[in-house]
Design an enzyme around this catalytic site. Structure first.
Site, PDB file in Angstrom:
ATOM      1  N   ASP A 214       0.832  -1.200   0.000  1.00 18.94           N
ATOM      2  CA  ASP A 214       0.000   0.000   0.000  1.00 18.94           C
ATOM      3  C   ASP A 214       0.873   1.260   0.000  1.00 18.94           C
ATOM      4  O   ASP A 214       1.850   1.338   0.751  1.00 18.94           O
ATOM      5  CB  ASP A 214      -0.852  -0.028   1.279  1.00 18.94           C
ATOM      6  CG  ASP A 214      -1.935   1.029   1.300  1.00 18.94           C
ATOM      7  OD1 ASP A 214      -2.832   0.967   0.448  1.00 18.94           O
ATOM      8  OD2 ASP A 214      -1.880   1.915   2.178  1.00 18.94           O
ATOM      9  N   GLU A 263      14.248 -15.414   0.660  1.00 14.01           N
ATOM     10  CA  GLU A 263      14.545 -16.486   1.622  1.00 14.01           C
ATOM     11  C   GLU A 263      13.613 -17.676   1.411  1.00 14.01           C
ATOM     12  O   GLU A 263      13.833 -18.750   1.954  1.00 14.01           O
ATOM     13  CB  GLU A 263      14.341 -15.981   3.074  1.00 14.01           C
ATOM     14  CG  GLU A 263      15.408 -15.031   3.548  1.00 14.01           C
ATOM     15  CD  GLU A 263      15.000 -14.300   4.844  1.00 14.01           C
ATOM     16  OE1 GLU A 263      13.969 -14.668   5.461  1.00 14.01           O
ATOM     17  OE2 GLU A 263      15.702 -13.346   5.210  1.00 14.01           O
TER      18      GLU A 263
HETATM   19  C1  GLC Z   1      -4.233   2.985  -0.645  1.00  8.27           C
HETATM   20  C2  GLC Z   1      -5.452   2.114  -0.481  1.00  8.27           C
HETATM   21  C3  GLC Z   1      -6.586   2.961  -0.011  1.00  8.27           C
HETATM   22  C4  GLC Z   1      -6.222   3.573   1.318  1.00  8.27           C
HETATM   23  C5  GLC Z   1      -4.909   4.347   1.230  1.00  8.27           C
HETATM   24  C6  GLC Z   1      -4.359   4.663   2.582  1.00  8.27           C
HETATM   25  O1  GLC Z   1      -4.378   3.921  -1.644  1.00  8.27           O
HETATM   26  O2  GLC Z   1      -5.720   1.449  -1.681  1.00  8.27           O
HETATM   27  O3  GLC Z   1      -7.777   2.238   0.099  1.00  8.27           O
HETATM   28  O4  GLC Z   1      -7.235   4.454   1.726  1.00  8.27           O
HETATM   29  O5  GLC Z   1      -3.921   3.594   0.582  1.00  8.27           O
HETATM   30  O6  GLC Z   1      -3.889   3.505   3.205  1.00  8.27           O
END
Ligand code: GLC
Ligand code: CA
Length: 551
Positions: A214, A263
């Site tokens: 993310d 790993e």
């Molecule tokens: C990414 C995720 C989204 C979230 C953001 C903050 O863009 O896809 O859903 O709100 O990160 O974590």
């Protein structure tokens, strides 16, 4: 529903499975609710493994299921190495992974490293500790301005709108690029780095095959001693030296992660969610780093042959440079579903697709749903014929439209609360899935759904589509099944179509895909017809659609 498992084209020892995988994104709390509390859970996924297998996908990617207050749908993580009790237990997780693996489906989990939640043990410790303490150093704290630090250190705006700095009451403030409940971590801190290596091993040891990272372009920050203003920050080039985004040194972090991935046998994989300029994507996708990166270009484009072709050419070129394979996405949990984007009147400017429609009330009446669905089916078949990985989002296999008219009182997305009148948020693509034609929450669970489902959901349910040979569900099943059999080397050759609203390409083994972007009929080239998203009559595709041929 089908009760046999389809044949899979890769084995679990295959090191390259990810290069051309079809990956189905599950948004767990909206997928299936096994215990009837209104929230989807891990046992709900385990109960639906046959359904997932019937799709013919090769992997699932689970959005966060970790303990969370759900301030941002779970992207506000309290503990990276546990399961939210509302979604299950670690034992439920293990049972789910075993069942998916037994069905030949790999498992990708979401890692959220840019920020924790404000309920994470570290953040509580930071609040309980003084300015300048090691506990605060795990986050990005700064003194406020004004006599007693009562003003924010800078006027920065969060991605969800509203201020990006929040006061903690002792003159200090913390940075949150997203919601207030999502304090940004300080990745210059060695303990932070080590803890995420621990988390990657924790899930890898439990059999997880890969990770979706993310906000991969966040993490590394260099704020300097004097903070720039928001205007200054916004004007700075994103060339690797920006204080917040896409810094060159973020790749030092991923080089460490790569060692952990390697790993394991087969090596664990990763895909970066990095909203960066296209020419900077290859770094995230490098074999020394995460290995693959999302390409959102088709998701952001209008349904247009010329736009699609240049995006495809450009991204296949990039993949060659990075040595990675390319990725394709039309829908995910952050955007208006593609069947709906394609049902809207053409955009007038650069606005986010569907944004204006949502702000105007999101009525289904203004959509040309039939056109949107025909285009979405055509786009998906085109996507599935392309070299590279295809990331599909739960519900798109049902041809689901966005739920645009959720009452304000029932919305959950912080983007809605933090940006009144500007952003309606992302709840409309996160409404719990319809499994049955009728009944409470259309078979999602016995305890209702945490976001309201519209009456028309029943007609798009799995039950309604399962036995209808022409349904979108069965189109996905056939297309994914064929893709498994036809998969070819990662190249394509464009074919001359004589029309600028028609794209056709052939993979090295003769697998040919033809997409017509308008309703002008098109005479198909010679070849064995394998699958069509729209009617074919007298050797011609009758309107918007994609056909696959073996030529
Ligand atoms: C990414 C995720 C989204 C979230 C953001 C903050 O863009 O896809 O859903 O709100 O990160 O974590
Ligand atoms: Ca539940």
């Amino acid at each position: 529903m089908t009760d046999t498992l389809p044949a899979h084209t890769t084995t679990r020892s295959d090191e390259t499975w990810w290069r051309q995988a079809s990956v189905y994104q599950i948004y767990p709390r909206s997928f299936a609710d096994a215990n009837g509390d209104g929230i989807g859970d891990l046992p709900g996924i385990t109960e639906r493994v046959l359904y997932l297998a019937s799709l013919g996908i090769e992997a699932v990617w689970l959005s966060p299921f970790y303990p969370s207050a759900l301030a941002d749908g779970g992207y506000d993580v309290d503990d990276y190495r546990d399961v939210d009790p509302r979604l299950g237990t670690l034992d439920d997780f293990d049972a789910m992974v075993s069942a998916l693996h037994a069905a030949g489906i790999r498992v990708i989990v979401d890692i959220v490293p840019n920020h924790t939640s404000d309920r994470h043990a570290w953040f509580r410790q930071a609040l309980a500790s003084p300015a300048g303490s090691p506990e605060r150093d795990r986050y990005v704290f700064r003194d406020g301005t004004g006599e007693h630090g009562e003003q924010a250190p800078a006027d920065w705006v969060s991605i969800f709108g509203g201020p990006a700095w929040t006061a903690v009451g002792d003159g200090q403030w913390y940075l949150h690029s997203f919601a207030t409940e999502q304090p940004d971590l300080n990745w210059a801190n060695r303990e932070v780095r080590d803890d995420f290596l621990h988390t990657l091993r924790f899930w890898s040891d439990r059999g997880v095959d890969g990770f979706r990272i993310d906000v991969a372009h966040g993490l590394s920050k260099d704020l300097g001693d004097v903070l720039p203003t928001w205007a200054e920050l916004s004007a700075m080039p994103k060339d690797g030296s920006h204080p917040l985004w896409d810094r060159d040194d973020v790749h030092e972090i991923y080089a460490e992660w790569r060692q952990v991935f390697d790993e394991y046998t087969p090596a664990r994989t990763a895909v970066a969610e990095a909203w960066v300029a296209a020419d900077r994507r290859a770094r995230y996708a490098s074999a020394e780093g995460l290995g693959q990166a999302f390409n959102f270009d088709l998701l952001e484009a209008d349904f247009d042959a010329g736009a699609f072709r240049s995006i495809i050419e450009f991204n296949l070129g990039l993949a060659e440079q990075s040595g990675s394979s390319t990725t394709w996405v039309f829908s995910n949990h952050d955007v208006v579903r593609h069947a709906t984007r394609y049902a809207l009147p053409p955009r007038t400017g650069d606005e986010k697709q569907g944004g204006a429609w949502l702000l105007a009330g999101g009525s289904q009446d203004v959509l040309d749903q039939q056109l949107g669905l025909r285009r979405a089916r055509a786009a998906t078949m085109l996507e599935l014929a392309l070299p590279g990985s295809a990331y599909l989002y739960q519900g798109e296999e049902l041809g689901l439209q966005e739920v645009g008219d959720i009452p304000d009182a029932e919305r959950q997305d912080p983007a809605f609360f933090r940006n009144p009148g500007v952003d309606v948020g992302r709840d409309g693509c996160r409404v719990p899935l319809p499994w049955t034609r009728s009944g409470p929450s259309f078979g999602f669970g016995t305890g209702g759904a945490h976001l309201p489902q519209p009456a028309w959901f029943g007609d798009c349910s799995v039950e309604a589509e399962d036995t209808d040979p022409g349904s979108t569900l069965n189109l996905y099943r056939k297309a994914l099944g064929l893709r498994g059999q036809l998969q070819s080397e990662e190249h394509l050759e464009w074919l001359e179509t004589g029309r600028d609203d028609v794209l056709a390409f052939r993979r090295p083994n003769g697998w040919t895909s033809v997409t017509v972007f308008t309703d002008v009929p098109y005479d198909l080239p010679a070849g064995e017809l394998l699958l069509a998203s729209a009617p074919v009559a007298d050797g011609a595709l009758t309107g918007v659609g994609t056909v696959w041929l073996r030529a």
